[in-house]
Design a protein around this motif. Structure first.
Motif, PDB file in Angstrom:
ATOM      1  N   ALA A 131      21.631  52.776  79.993  1.00  0.00           N
ATOM      2  CA  ALA A 131      21.188  53.301  81.290  1.00  0.00           C
ATOM      3  C   ALA A 131      21.082  54.820  81.258  1.00  0.00           C
ATOM      4  CB  ALA A 131      22.156  52.858  82.388  1.00  0.00           C
ATOM      5  N   LEU A 132      21.945  55.464  80.483  1.00  0.00           N
ATOM      6  CA  LEU A 132      21.987  56.916  80.425  1.00  0.00           C
ATOM      7  C   LEU A 132      20.893  57.508  79.546  1.00  0.00           C
ATOM      8  CD1 LEU A 132      23.760  59.268  81.453  1.00  0.00           C
ATOM      9  CD2 LEU A 132      25.145  59.011  79.375  1.00  0.00           C
ATOM     10  N   ALA A 133      20.414  56.738  78.581  1.00  0.00           N
ATOM     11  CA  ALA A 133      19.472  57.267  77.584  1.00  0.00           C
ATOM     12  C   ALA A 133      18.251  57.964  78.178  1.00  0.00           C
ATOM     13  CB  ALA A 133      19.050  56.156  76.631  1.00  0.00           C
ATOM     14  N   PRO A 134      17.571  57.393  79.183  1.00  0.00           N
ATOM     15  CA  PRO A 134      16.397  58.100  79.718  1.00  0.00           C
ATOM     16  C   PRO A 134      16.728  59.456  80.333  1.00  0.00           C
ATOM     17  CG  PRO A 134      16.406  55.799  80.422  1.00  0.00           C
ATOM     18  CD  PRO A 134      17.753  56.078  79.819  1.00  0.00           C
ATOM     19  N   LEU A 135      17.982  59.652  80.750  1.00  0.00           N
ATOM     20  CA  LEU A 135      18.385  60.910  81.368  1.00  0.00           C
ATOM     21  C   LEU A 135      18.850  61.938  80.338  1.00  0.00           C
ATOM     22  CD1 LEU A 135      20.474  59.413  84.323  1.00  0.00           C
ATOM     23  CD2 LEU A 135      18.052  60.071  84.327  1.00  0.00           C
ATOM     24  N   VAL A 136      19.370  61.466  79.210  1.00  0.00           N
ATOM     25  CA  VAL A 136      19.970  62.350  78.208  1.00  0.00           C
ATOM     26  C   VAL A 136      19.021  62.663  77.055  1.00  0.00           C
ATOM     27  CG1 VAL A 136      21.834  62.536  76.510  1.00  0.00           C
ATOM     28  CG2 VAL A 136      22.310  61.629  78.789  1.00  0.00           C
ATOM     29  N   ASP A 137      18.265  61.670  76.608  1.00  0.00           N
ATOM     30  CA  ASP A 137      17.394  61.881  75.447  1.00  0.00           C
ATOM     31  C   ASP A 137      16.293  62.883  75.768  1.00  0.00           C
ATOM     32  OD1 ASP A 137      18.761  60.147  73.826  1.00  0.00           O
ATOM     33  OD2 ASP A 137      17.429  58.446  74.178  1.00  0.00           O
ATOM     34  N   PRO A 138      16.067  63.856  74.895  1.00  0.00           N
ATOM     35  CA  PRO A 138      14.977  64.815  75.138  1.00  0.00           C
ATOM     36  C   PRO A 138      13.620  64.129  74.998  1.00  0.00           C
ATOM     37  CG  PRO A 138      15.912  65.141  72.953  1.00  0.00           C
ATOM     38  CD  PRO A 138      16.786  64.143  73.640  1.00  0.00           C
ATOM     39  N   PRO A 139      12.619  64.564  75.745  1.00  0.00           N
ATOM     40  CA  PRO A 139      11.276  63.986  75.591  1.00  0.00           C
ATOM     41  C   PRO A 139      10.769  64.183  74.168  1.00  0.00           C
ATOM     42  CG  PRO A 139      11.407  65.397  77.533  1.00  0.00           C
ATOM     43  CD  PRO A 139      12.654  65.644  76.752  1.00  0.00           C
ATOM     44  N   GLU A 140      10.034  63.213  73.670  1.00  0.00           N
ATOM     45  CA  GLU A 140       9.477  63.319  72.326  1.00  0.00           C
ATOM     46  C   GLU A 140       8.040  62.808  72.341  1.00  0.00           C
ATOM     47  OE1 GLU A 140      11.373  60.726  69.488  1.00  0.00           O
ATOM     48  OE2 GLU A 140      11.857  59.251  71.023  1.00  0.00           O
ATOM     49  N   PRO A 141       7.213  63.301  71.426  1.00  0.00           N
ATOM     50  CA  PRO A 141       5.831  62.803  71.361  1.00  0.00           C
ATOM     51  C   PRO A 141       5.812  61.303  71.096  1.00  0.00           C
ATOM     52  CG  PRO A 141       6.103  64.780  70.011  1.00  0.00           C
ATOM     53  CD  PRO A 141       7.476  64.351  70.420  1.00  0.00           C
ATOM     54  N   LEU A 142       4.967  60.583  71.809  1.00  0.00           N
ATOM     55  CA  LEU A 142       4.880  59.138  71.650  1.00  0.00           C
ATOM     56  C   LEU A 142       3.885  58.847  70.528  1.00  0.00           C
ATOM     57  CD1 LEU A 142       4.822  56.691  74.691  1.00  0.00           C
ATOM     58  CD2 LEU A 142       4.243  56.058  72.353  1.00  0.00           C
ATOM     59  N   ALA A 143       4.393  58.916  69.308  1.00  0.00           N
ATOM     60  CA  ALA A 143       3.521  58.911  68.131  1.00  0.00           C
ATOM     61  C   ALA A 143       3.215  57.503  67.642  1.00  0.00           C
ATOM     62  CB  ALA A 143       4.168  59.736  67.019  1.00  0.00           C
ATOM     63  N   ALA A 144       2.643  56.682  68.510  1.00  0.00           N
ATOM     64  CA  ALA A 144       2.243  55.322  68.134  1.00  0.00           C
ATOM     65  C   ALA A 144       0.789  55.327  67.666  1.00  0.00           C
ATOM     66  CB  ALA A 144       2.416  54.376  69.315  1.00  0.00           C
ATOM     67  N   ARG A 145       0.495  54.434  66.729  1.00  0.00           N
ATOM     68  CA  ARG A 145      -0.874  54.302  66.216  1.00  0.00           C
ATOM     69  C   ARG A 145      -1.564  53.036  66.713  1.00  0.00           C
ATOM     70  NH1 ARG A 145      -1.664  57.799  61.978  1.00  0.00           N
ATOM     71  NH2 ARG A 145      -3.301  56.490  61.073  1.00  0.00           N
ATOM     72  N   VAL A 146      -0.791  52.154  67.342  1.00  0.00           N
ATOM     73  CA  VAL A 146      -1.305  50.890  67.879  1.00  0.00           C
ATOM     74  C   VAL A 146      -0.632  50.672  69.228  1.00  0.00           C
ATOM     75  CG1 VAL A 146      -1.464  48.387  67.527  1.00  0.00           C
ATOM     76  CG2 VAL A 146      -1.597  49.934  65.552  1.00  0.00           C
ATOM     77  N   VAL A 147      -1.359  50.106  70.188  1.00  0.00           N
ATOM     78  CA  VAL A 147      -0.811  49.836  71.518  1.00  0.00           C
ATOM     79  C   VAL A 147      -0.961  48.353  71.848  1.00  0.00           C
ATOM     80  CG1 VAL A 147      -1.101  50.235  73.988  1.00  0.00           C
ATOM     81  CG2 VAL A 147      -1.189  52.168  72.396  1.00  0.00           C
ATOM     82  N   VAL A 148       0.158  47.741  72.222  1.00  0.00           N
ATOM     83  CA  VAL A 148       0.172  46.349  72.687  1.00  0.00           C
ATOM     84  C   VAL A 148       0.763  46.360  74.089  1.00  0.00           C
ATOM     85  CG1 VAL A 148       1.020  44.010  72.258  1.00  0.00           C
ATOM     86  CG2 VAL A 148       0.510  45.528  70.319  1.00  0.00           C
ATOM     87  N   THR A 149       0.150  45.621  74.998  1.00  0.00           N
ATOM     88  CA  THR A 149       0.672  45.566  76.362  1.00  0.00           C
ATOM     89  C   THR A 149       0.782  44.135  76.854  1.00  0.00           C
ATOM     90  OG1 THR A 149      -1.394  45.541  77.654  1.00  0.00           O
ATOM     91  CG2 THR A 149      -0.657  47.690  76.815  1.00  0.00           C
ATOM     92  N   ASP A 150       1.744  43.926  77.727  1.00  0.00           N
ATOM     93  CA  ASP A 150       1.774  42.726  78.552  1.00  0.00           C
ATOM     94  C   ASP A 150       0.635  42.859  79.573  1.00  0.00           C
ATOM     95  OD1 ASP A 150       2.598  40.396  79.810  1.00  0.00           O
ATOM     96  OD2 ASP A 150       4.229  41.360  80.909  1.00  0.00           O
ATOM     97  N   PHE A 151       0.422  41.837  80.374  1.00  0.00           N
ATOM     98  CA  PHE A 151      -0.623  41.931  81.398  1.00  0.00           C
ATOM     99  C   PHE A 151      -0.009  41.995  82.792  1.00  0.00           C
ATOM    100  CE2 PHE A 151      -3.869  40.301  84.325  1.00  0.00           C
ATOM    101  CZ  PHE A 151      -4.883  41.223  84.060  1.00  0.00           C
TER     102      PHE A 151
END
Length: 386
Positions: free
Chosen positions: A223-243
């Motif tokens: 729960a704490l991770a989104p508040l503590v972790d510094p932002p980082e580039p989202l370096a993905a090369r492929v995107v998969v999504t639910d609908f």
């Protein structure tokens, strides 16, 4: 190699945890704990080699993927009663046999998910520069600590119970966080313990001072991770999504004929178009067997697989068929049926209004809700990192 390796980090991480099964590869912020520790060491900029000592193949694989060398720990020092010092000495002996003799050793614990790289850097500098023989991470505390005496009565520790000064009138104490210990290698070999000679405290923020020993602490860290972790580039090369719940707001209208209708975002559609133009493969992977899912995919001109019960197996096969590296794949989900697929990829991402379990499993939590620009936000962040 010995001449170039002045400072190493050793991370003992045995398998077989009873309190939290698979603890050292449990994900916090979408990243296995062992990988988080390796990344913290490498991000400090002062560690020449990161070594993970383990008896577990899954931990070893995650450690290698994160950039660590793995030392296989013998069974006799892998049990519940084995000390961390025994694992450190074994790893140092293994490295010495390969001609690697570091002057400074940092001991990191994977069960501390938020190891501050800057504080680790300061600890290494203190030992390297000769200001300290050993150093450790600690948080500042103004707490009043008590114990029970032999009769079960409360007894004050390190304070006078009859005198209660204001916080600003007290000197702080410091509490070990367990995140890291740094020491001269020669001194550690001689003392066979992490504290010796002149020992220095390296203060870390209280928000990062969490150690995972039980499921509740793991959930708190997630729960704490989104508040503590510094932002980082989202370096993905492929995107998969639910609908549903990602391209839509997870609601549907049902007409008299029983046909479902959903609302989608034109902004999300533009995000998908921008990914396609940039050459980023996009897949929609949905549990629902519904004509509207295929119709939207055809409109967006992307691949779709729907009517899927086991998303993880289908995603793994899809990636294998196309030569896709799942470590470089982002999966955007919102509900519990996305968790297994999210666990396969390097970039598990959650929409802002995702279920709590999904938010906890995500490496990235978006600011936008499903059906309200979340796909566009993901697309923008992926493209910005290219």
């Amino acid at each position: 190699m010995a001449a170039t390796v002045e400072t190493i980090a050793i991370i003992p991480a045995r398998g077989g945890s009873k309190g939290v099964p698979g603890k050292n590869v449990a994900r916090v912020g979408g990243i296995p704990l062992i990988a988080r520790a390796v990344r913290a060491a490498l991000s400090s900029g002062v560690i020449d080699l990161v070594v993970v000592s383990t008896d577990d193949a899954v931990i070893a694989s995650a450690a290698r993927t994160a950039g660590a060398r793995v030392v296989e720990r013998p069974a006799e020092i892998s049990g519940d009663t084995a000390s961390s010092e025994s694992a450190l000495l074994h790893a140092l002996d293994t490295l010495a046999a390969d001609g690697i003799a570091p002057r400074v050793t940092a001991f990191l614990q994977a069960t501390s998910p938020f190891i501050p790289s800057d504080a680790l850097r300061d600890a290494v500098a203190a030992v390297r520069d000769g200001r300290a023989d050993s150093a450790f991470s600690a948080r500042e505390s103004y707490e009043f600590v008590w114990r029970r005496d032999a009769d079960g009565a409360a007894a004050a520790i390190a304070h006078d119970a009859a005198h209660r000064p204001r916080r600003q009138d007290r000197d702080p104490h410091f509490v070990e966080t367990g995140a890291f210990y740094v020491f001269t290698t020669a001194g550690f070999r001689a003392a066979r313990h992490r504290f010796f000679g002149r020992t220095e405290i390296v203060e870390v923020p209280e928000a990062t001072a969490i150690e995972i020993d039980d499921p509740g602490q793991l959930r708190a860290a997630q729960a704490l991770a989104p508040l503590v972790d510094p932002p980082e580039p989202l370096a993905a090369r492929v995107v998969v999504t639910d609908f549903d719940g990602v391209h839509t707001d997870d609601t549907a209208w049902l007409d008299a004929a029983g046909t479902e209708h959903v609302r989608v975002s034109r902004s999300d559609g533009m995000g998908v178009a921008l990914l396609r133009r940039a050459g980023v493969p996009v897949l929609i992977l949905s549990t629902e067997q519904n004509a509207v899912v295929r119709a939207r995919a055809e409109k967006l001109q992307v691949e779709v697989i729907h009517g899927v019960d086991d998303k993880a197996s289908v995603l793994r096969q899809w990636a294998a068929d196309r030569g896709v590296d799942l470590a470089e794949t982002a999966y955007l989900g919102n509900d519990v049926n996305d968790l297994a697929a999210m666990a396969l990829v390097g970039w598990p991402v959650a929409v802002a209004d995702a279920r709590p379990d999904v938010l906890a499993a995500a490496r990235v939590v978006l600011a936008r809700d499903g059906g309200d620009g979340a796909v566009r936000e993901l697309a923008d962040r992926v493209l910005a990192a290219r």
